[in-house]
Design a protein around this motif. Structure first.
Motif, PDB file in Angstrom:
ATOM      1  N   VAL A  83       0.846  -1.202   0.000  1.00 35.61           N
ATOM      2  CA  VAL A  83       0.000   0.000   0.000  1.00 35.61           C
ATOM      3  C   VAL A  83       0.880   1.251   0.000  1.00 35.61           C
ATOM      4  O   VAL A  83       0.635   2.206  -0.744  1.00 35.61           O
ATOM      5  N   ALA A  84       1.943   1.228   0.810  1.00 40.39           N
ATOM      6  CA  ALA A  84       2.864   2.368   0.846  1.00 40.39           C
ATOM      7  C   ALA A  84       3.505   2.581  -0.522  1.00 40.39           C
ATOM      8  O   ALA A  84       3.671   3.723  -0.972  1.00 40.39           O
ATOM      9  N   GLY A  85       3.857   1.499  -1.193  1.00 41.55           N
ATOM     10  CA  GLY A  85       4.444   1.603  -2.522  1.00 41.55           C
ATOM     11  C   GLY A  85       3.466   2.141  -3.549  1.00 41.55           C
ATOM     12  O   GLY A  85       3.815   2.983  -4.379  1.00 41.55           O
ATOM     13  N   ILE A  86       2.229   1.669  -3.486  1.00 36.31           N
ATOM     14  CA  ILE A  86       1.197   2.133  -4.416  1.00 36.31           C
ATOM     15  C   ILE A  86       0.929   3.618  -4.209  1.00 36.31           C
ATOM     16  O   ILE A  86       0.747   4.375  -5.169  1.00 36.31           O
ATOM     17  N   LEU A  87       0.927   4.054  -2.944  1.00 39.54           N
ATOM     18  CA  LEU A  87       0.665   5.465  -2.630  1.00 39.54           C
ATOM     19  C   LEU A  87       1.865   6.368  -2.904  1.00 39.54           C
ATOM     20  O   LEU A  87       1.759   7.590  -2.829  1.00 39.54           O
ATOM     21  N   GLY A  88       3.013   5.752  -3.185  1.00 30.89           N
ATOM     22  CA  GLY A  88       4.200   6.538  -3.482  1.00 30.89           C
ATOM     23  C   GLY A  88       4.884   7.128  -2.262  1.00 30.89           C
ATOM     24  O   GLY A  88       5.643   8.089  -2.371  1.00 30.89           O
ATOM     25  N   ILE A  89       4.621   6.551  -1.090  1.00 29.22           N
ATOM     26  CA  ILE A  89       5.291   7.007   0.135  1.00 29.22           C
ATOM     27  C   ILE A  89       6.765   6.621   0.029  1.00 29.22           C
ATOM     28  O   ILE A  89       7.079   5.464  -0.233  1.00 29.22           O
ATOM     29  N   PRO A  90       7.687   7.567   0.200  1.00 33.63           N
ATOM     30  CA  PRO A  90       9.116   7.245   0.035  1.00 33.63           C
ATOM     31  C   PRO A  90       9.609   6.219   1.057  1.00 33.63           C
ATOM     32  O   PRO A  90       9.274   6.293   2.234  1.00 33.63           O
ATOM     33  N   LEU A  91      10.397   5.288   0.578  1.00 30.45           N
ATOM     34  CA  LEU A  91      11.047   4.303   1.445  1.00 30.45           C
ATOM     35  C   LEU A  91      12.441   4.059   0.887  1.00 30.45           C
ATOM     36  O   LEU A  91      12.595   3.412  -0.149  1.00 30.45           O
ATOM     37  N   PRO A  92      13.451   4.583   1.559  1.00 30.88           N
ATOM     38  CA  PRO A  92      14.819   4.413   1.041  1.00 30.88           C
ATOM     39  C   PRO A  92      15.338   2.998   1.235  1.00 30.88           C
ATOM     40  O   PRO A  92      14.894   2.275   2.124  1.00 30.88           O
ATOM     41  N   GLY A  93      16.277   2.600   0.386  1.00 29.33           N
ATOM     42  CA  GLY A  93      16.987   1.335   0.545  1.00 29.33           C
ATOM     43  C   GLY A  93      16.155   0.093   0.349  1.00 29.33           C
ATOM     44  O   GLY A  93      16.407  -0.926   0.990  1.00 29.33           O
ATOM     45  N   VAL A  94      15.172   0.147  -0.554  1.00 29.30           N
ATOM     46  CA  VAL A  94      14.283  -1.009  -0.735  1.00 29.30           C
ATOM     47  C   VAL A  94      15.061  -2.235  -1.210  1.00 29.30           C
ATOM     48  O   VAL A  94      14.940  -3.320  -0.634  1.00 29.30           O
ATOM     49  N   GLU A  95      15.850  -2.076  -2.255  1.00 29.40           N
ATOM     50  CA  GLU A  95      16.600  -3.223  -2.790  1.00 29.40           C
ATOM     51  C   GLU A  95      17.593  -3.758  -1.752  1.00 29.40           C
ATOM     52  O   GLU A  95      17.784  -4.967  -1.628  1.00 29.40           O
ATOM     53  N   THR A  96      18.225  -2.861  -1.013  1.00 31.00           N
ATOM     54  CA  THR A  96      19.152  -3.278   0.036  1.00 31.00           C
ATOM     55  C   THR A  96      18.413  -4.049   1.126  1.00 31.00           C
ATOM     56  O   THR A  96      18.883  -5.093   1.601  1.00 31.00           O
ATOM     57  N   GLY A  97      17.236  -3.552   1.518  1.00 33.79           N
ATOM     58  CA  GLY A  97      16.428  -4.237   2.527  1.00 33.79           C
ATOM     59  C   GLY A  97      16.016  -5.628   2.086  1.00 33.79           C
ATOM     60  O   GLY A  97      16.030  -6.582   2.879  1.00 33.79           O
ATOM     61  N   ILE A  98      15.669  -5.765   0.810  1.00 31.95           N
ATOM     62  CA  ILE A  98      15.267  -7.070   0.278  1.00 31.95           C
ATOM     63  C   ILE A  98      16.457  -8.029   0.290  1.00 31.95           C
ATOM     64  O   ILE A  98      16.341  -9.184   0.709  1.00 31.95           O
ATOM     65  N   ALA A  99      17.614  -7.554  -0.157  1.00 34.56           N
ATOM     66  CA  ALA A  99      18.812  -8.399  -0.157  1.00 34.56           C
ATOM     67  C   ALA A  99      19.213  -8.785   1.267  1.00 34.56           C
ATOM     68  O   ALA A  99      19.553  -9.940   1.537  1.00 34.56           O
ATOM     69  N   LEU A 100      19.154  -7.814   2.184  1.00 23.31           N
ATOM     70  CA  LEU A 100      19.506  -8.094   3.578  1.00 23.31           C
ATOM     71  C   LEU A 100      18.560  -9.104   4.211  1.00 23.31           C
ATOM     72  O   LEU A 100      18.956  -9.858   5.109  1.00 23.31           O
ATOM     73  N   SER A 101      17.318  -9.135   3.747  1.00 21.37           N
ATOM     74  CA  SER A 101      16.369 -10.099   4.303  1.00 21.37           C
ATOM     75  C   SER A 101      16.870 -11.523   4.071  1.00 21.37           C
ATOM     76  O   SER A 101      16.790 -12.372   4.955  1.00 21.37           O
ATOM     77  N   ALA A 102      17.403 -11.785   2.867  1.00 20.73           N
ATOM     78  CA  ALA A 102      17.933 -13.126   2.590  1.00 20.73           C
ATOM     79  C   ALA A 102      19.173 -13.398   3.432  1.00 20.73           C
ATOM     80  O   ALA A 102      19.331 -14.489   3.981  1.00 20.73           O
ATOM     81  N   VAL A 103      20.051 -12.395   3.556  1.00 22.14           N
ATOM     82  CA  VAL A 103      21.275 -12.572   4.354  1.00 22.14           C
ATOM     83  C   VAL A 103      20.922 -12.885   5.802  1.00 22.14           C
ATOM     84  O   VAL A 103      21.387 -13.883   6.382  1.00 22.14           O
ATOM     85  N   VAL A 104      20.101 -12.039   6.407  1.00 21.51           N
ATOM     86  CA  VAL A 104      19.789 -12.169   7.830  1.00 21.51           C
ATOM     87  C   VAL A 104      18.978 -13.428   8.127  1.00 21.51           C
ATOM     88  O   VAL A 104      19.313 -14.195   9.040  1.00 21.51           O
ATOM     89  N   LEU A 105      17.922 -13.658   7.359  1.00 19.80           N
ATOM     90  CA  LEU A 105      17.089 -14.836   7.620  1.00 19.80           C
ATOM     91  C   LEU A 105      17.882 -16.118   7.384  1.00 19.80           C
ATOM     92  O   LEU A 105      17.732 -17.092   8.136  1.00 19.80           O
ATOM     93  N   GLY A 106      18.723 -16.117   6.358  1.00 23.79           N
ATOM     94  CA  GLY A 106      19.572 -17.281   6.116  1.00 23.79           C
ATOM     95  C   GLY A 106      20.504 -17.549   7.286  1.00 23.79           C
ATOM     96  O   GLY A 106      20.678 -18.697   7.707  1.00 23.79           O
ATOM     97  N   LEU A 107      21.098 -16.483   7.831  1.00 24.26           N
ATOM     98  CA  LEU A 107      22.012 -16.642   8.971  1.00 24.26           C
ATOM     99  C   LEU A 107      21.279 -17.116  10.225  1.00 24.26           C
ATOM    100  O   LEU A 107      21.846 -17.861  11.038  1.00 24.26           O
ATOM    101  N   MET A 108      20.031 -16.693  10.386  1.00 22.43           N
ATOM    102  CA  MET A 108      19.235 -17.155  11.525  1.00 22.43           C
ATOM    103  C   MET A 108      19.089 -18.673  11.486  1.00 22.43           C
ATOM    104  O   MET A 108      19.126 -19.357  12.516  1.00 22.43           O
ATOM    105  N   ILE A 109      18.932 -19.193  10.276  1.00 20.87           N
ATOM    106  CA  ILE A 109      18.782 -20.636  10.107  1.00 20.87           C
ATOM    107  C   ILE A 109      20.125 -21.333  10.287  1.00 20.87           C
ATOM    108  O   ILE A 109      20.231 -22.347  10.990  1.00 20.87           O
TER     109      ILE A 109
END
Length: 198
Positions: A83-109
């Protein structure tokens, strides 16, 4: 279903996802109809696949109630991010956040991290915002937003179920090693996304 059949089904599912070919999830182009576009978006982006499978894996690794809480939290928060994306609300570092999700969640496992469920939910929820935002920004202008959102939520659920299915192998010693190894692969994939080499 026997242990051997379960492994066969999971292996086939992972190979099927791997055979879809490399695609960039955030290329700025649509895929056609609303539901189809939404359903395709997570599956055709390796960064989304890695993180969403990791959520299921980690949930299965943590056991009850995380096995069902995490896969519910992720799409709910992801929808808010969309919804935030559709409304155009700014969110910095989206691609970095997505990549970090794999790094962090993988390390948790990999390191068998077992925080309280609310902490695990918070971690998963933070990353879900970035994934959802990417989905919302990529909403093709010509499609129905509700159908698109329904598609990507269902697709996300399928990826979580694949992770859970594989994660259930933790019941056996060798399965536990396999699950932690899968976490390592996911984490390395996240590093590759961060470095722009995948």
């Amino acid at each position: 279903m026997t242990h051997r059949k379960t492994i066969s089904v999971l292996t086939f599912s992972l190979l099927y996802l791997g055979a879809t070919g490399v695609a960039f999830a955030h290329s700025g182009t649509g895929y056609g109809g609303g539901f189809v576009a939404g359903f395709a978006h997570p599956i055709l982006g390796w960064d989304h696949v890695a993180a969403m499978v990791a959520v299921g894996l980690w949930g299965a690794f943590l056991g009850k109630p995380a096995i069902w809480v995490l896969p519910v939290v992720f799409p709910l928060v992801m929808a808010l991010g969309a919804v935030a994306g559709i409304l155009g609300i700014p969110l910095p570092g989206v691609e970095t956040g997505i990549a970090l999700s794999a790094v962090v969640l993988g390390l948790m496992i990999v390191f068998a991290v077992k925080p309280p469920v609310w902490v695990a939910s918070l971690i998963v929820g933070v990353f879900a915002v970035f994934h959802g935002y990417a989905h919302g920004v990529e909403l093709p202008a010509t499609v129905n937003a509700f159908a698109y959102a329904t598609g990507f939520v269902i697709s996300t659920g399928v990826l979580h179920l694949i992770g859970i299915g594989f994660g259930l192998l933790v019941k056996w010693p060798q399965g536990r090693i396999a699950v932690r190894g899968a976490g390592g692969v996911i984490s390395l994939a996240g590093v590759a996304f961060l470095l722009g080499i995948a």
